[in-house]
Design a protein around this motif. Structure first.
Motif, mmCIF file in Angstrom:
data_model
loop_
_atom_site.group_PDB
_atom_site.id
_atom_site.type_symbol
_atom_site.label_atom_id
_atom_site.label_comp_id
_atom_site.label_asym_id
_atom_site.label_seq_id
_atom_site.Cartn_x
_atom_site.Cartn_y
_atom_site.Cartn_z
ATOM 1 N N ASN A 70 -9.856 5.719 -14.029
ATOM 2 C CA ASN A 70 -10.473 6.170 -12.773
ATOM 3 C C ASN A 70 -11.494 5.174 -12.227
ATOM 4 O O ASN A 70 -12.500 5.577 -11.631
ATOM 5 C CB ASN A 70 -11.135 7.553 -12.955
ATOM 6 N N LEU A 71 -11.211 3.890 -12.421
ATOM 7 C CA LEU A 71 -12.068 2.853 -11.856
ATOM 8 C C LEU A 71 -11.541 2.479 -10.475
ATOM 9 O O LEU A 71 -10.399 2.786 -10.128
ATOM 10 C CB LEU A 71 -12.101 1.638 -12.781
ATOM 11 N N PRO A 72 -12.362 1.816 -9.660
ATOM 12 C CA PRO A 72 -11.958 1.501 -8.285
ATOM 13 C C PRO A 72 -10.648 0.715 -8.197
ATOM 14 O O PRO A 72 -10.328 -0.104 -9.063
ATOM 15 C CB PRO A 72 -13.138 0.662 -7.766
ATOM 16 N N GLU A 73 -9.912 0.981 -7.112
ATOM 17 C CA GLU A 73 -8.616 0.349 -6.894
ATOM 18 C C GLU A 73 -8.723 -1.170 -6.824
ATOM 19 O O GLU A 73 -7.773 -1.884 -7.176
ATOM 20 C CB GLU A 73 -7.981 0.893 -5.604
ATOM 21 N N ALA A 74 -9.868 -1.692 -6.384
ATOM 22 C CA ALA A 74 -10.055 -3.145 -6.317
ATOM 23 C C ALA A 74 -9.820 -3.789 -7.682
ATOM 24 O O ALA A 74 -9.202 -4.854 -7.774
ATOM 25 C CB ALA A 74 -11.463 -3.477 -5.825
ATOM 26 N N TYR A 75 -10.296 -3.137 -8.756
ATOM 27 C CA TYR A 75 -10.136 -3.691 -10.100
ATOM 28 C C TYR A 75 -8.683 -3.589 -10.563
ATOM 29 O O TYR A 75 -8.172 -4.492 -11.239
ATOM 30 C CB TYR A 75 -11.050 -2.967 -11.091
ATOM 31 N N ALA A 76 -8.017 -2.480 -10.216
ATOM 32 C CA ALA A 76 -6.606 -2.327 -10.583
ATOM 33 C C ALA A 76 -5.763 -3.399 -9.902
ATOM 34 O O ALA A 76 -4.866 -3.990 -10.518
ATOM 35 C CB ALA A 76 -6.114 -0.929 -10.208
ATOM 36 N N CYS A 77 -6.062 -3.683 -8.633
ATOM 37 C CA CYS A 77 -5.315 -4.719 -7.901
ATOM 38 C C CYS A 77 -5.591 -6.099 -8.483
ATOM 39 O O CYS A 77 -4.675 -6.921 -8.605
ATOM 40 C CB CYS A 77 -5.691 -4.693 -6.421
ATOM 41 N N ALA A 78 -6.844 -6.359 -8.835
ATOM 42 C CA ALA A 78 -7.189 -7.665 -9.414
ATOM 43 C C ALA A 78 -6.417 -7.892 -10.700
ATOM 44 O O ALA A 78 -5.955 -9.015 -10.971
ATOM 45 C CB ALA A 78 -8.689 -7.746 -9.670
#
Length: 290
Positions: free
Chosen positions: A201-209
């Motif tokens: 459940n961390l921000p999508e920015a980190y998942a995309c990175a």
């Protein structure tokens, strides 16, 4: 490897992703507090006091040369007061990830501590790139860099199991390592990393990175808002690998993707590499002191 075996591995990988432990509840609560402007530095310290080991690692990171504090801090309250909530948020996430990435990852030919070293190196270089280029949040870049290879914690045992087949593809057929992962296992470590980060459940920015740190051009148009962090983490990762910082079995397979330098406004990579060498040399000195 036959199709039935590949399908079985895919099922097991998906189960393994679901079995990855969540971040500790008190860490999640502390992250929420850091987003609340009414929270005090002492509130954050009290929340983190539940885990002495985590507190020690937070203080270790806060006292690193990269934050340039005027004096050594010995309490979380003092660190929060001097660095601010945004920096502490990134440091807390980095410290929380350590138990996952601090071990041995023999599937990727990374000795104990090497994945942590590489992740931290990419975090610091990502942060430096954000500061240098001025097109993104340095602390967000730091966390994105820290988390980019977290998929390896899941795929390690499967890469080890299928190593001979993956090596055959990469060595004999010159297939990129990540493509070989996908061919043999049905997943690559970048995709798995994105799934783990989403599960946390961390921000999508980190998942995309994480998901696109090797293939920034594959970032979908509907996620274009994350372009800058993906580019920074991608370039930071390539720089660290080019400099042999956490070089695993897949290390030299990833050149700078087309368009990244132009989008970041970097015309000459050489001076950037020189500054990165200084950053990583200083980081290695700090790691030796741990």
């Amino acid at each position: 490897m036959d199709e039935r075996t590949r399908e079985l591995i895919q099922v097991r990988v998906l189960k393994r992703i679901k079995d990855v432990p969540s971040l500790p509840q008190f860490v999640i609560e502390t992250l929420k507090k850091l987003d609340d402007p009414s929270t005090s530095a002492s509130d954050i310290a009290a929340s983190l006091a539940k885990d002495e080991g985590l507190v020690m690692r937070v203080l270790k990171l806060a006292n690193s040369a990269f934050y340039g504090l005027p004096r050594k801090v010995s309490s979380v309250t003092e660190a929060v007061a001097l660095l601010g909530f945004k920096a502490i948020r990134g440091i807390l996430l980095a410290a929380s990830v350590y138990p996952f990435v601090g071990g041995n990852f023999s599937g990727y030919a990374l000795d104990r501590g090497e994945l942590w070293r590489h992740s931290l190196g990419v975090a610091y270089v990502s942060r430096f790139l954000a500061q240098k280029v001025g097109n993104g949040d340095p602390e967000e870049s730091y966390v994105g860099g820290m988390l980019h290879d977290v998929g390896k914690i899941v795929l390690n045992e499967y890469v080890r199991f299928g190593y001979s087949l993956i090596a055959k593809l990469t060595e004999e057929e010159r297939v990129p390592f990540m493509e070989a992962e996908r061919t043999i296992l049905g997943f690559d470590h970048a995709e798995v990393g994105g799934l783990v980060i989403t599960q946390w459940n961390l921000p999508e920015a980190y998942a995309c990175a994480a998901r696109f740190h090797h293939e920034p051009e594959a970032l979908p148009h509907d996620e274009a808002e994350y372009r800058s962090i993906v580019d920074r983490v991608h370039l930071a990762n390539v720089i660290c690998l080019m400099l042999g910082f956490g070089l695993g079995v897949d290390g030299l397979q990833y050149p700078v993707a087309p368009g990244v330098l132009e989008r970041m406004g970097i015309k000459d990579l050489e001076p950037v590499m020189s500054e990165a060498v200084e950053i990583l040399t200083a980081l290695d000195e700090e790691i030796k002191l741990e």
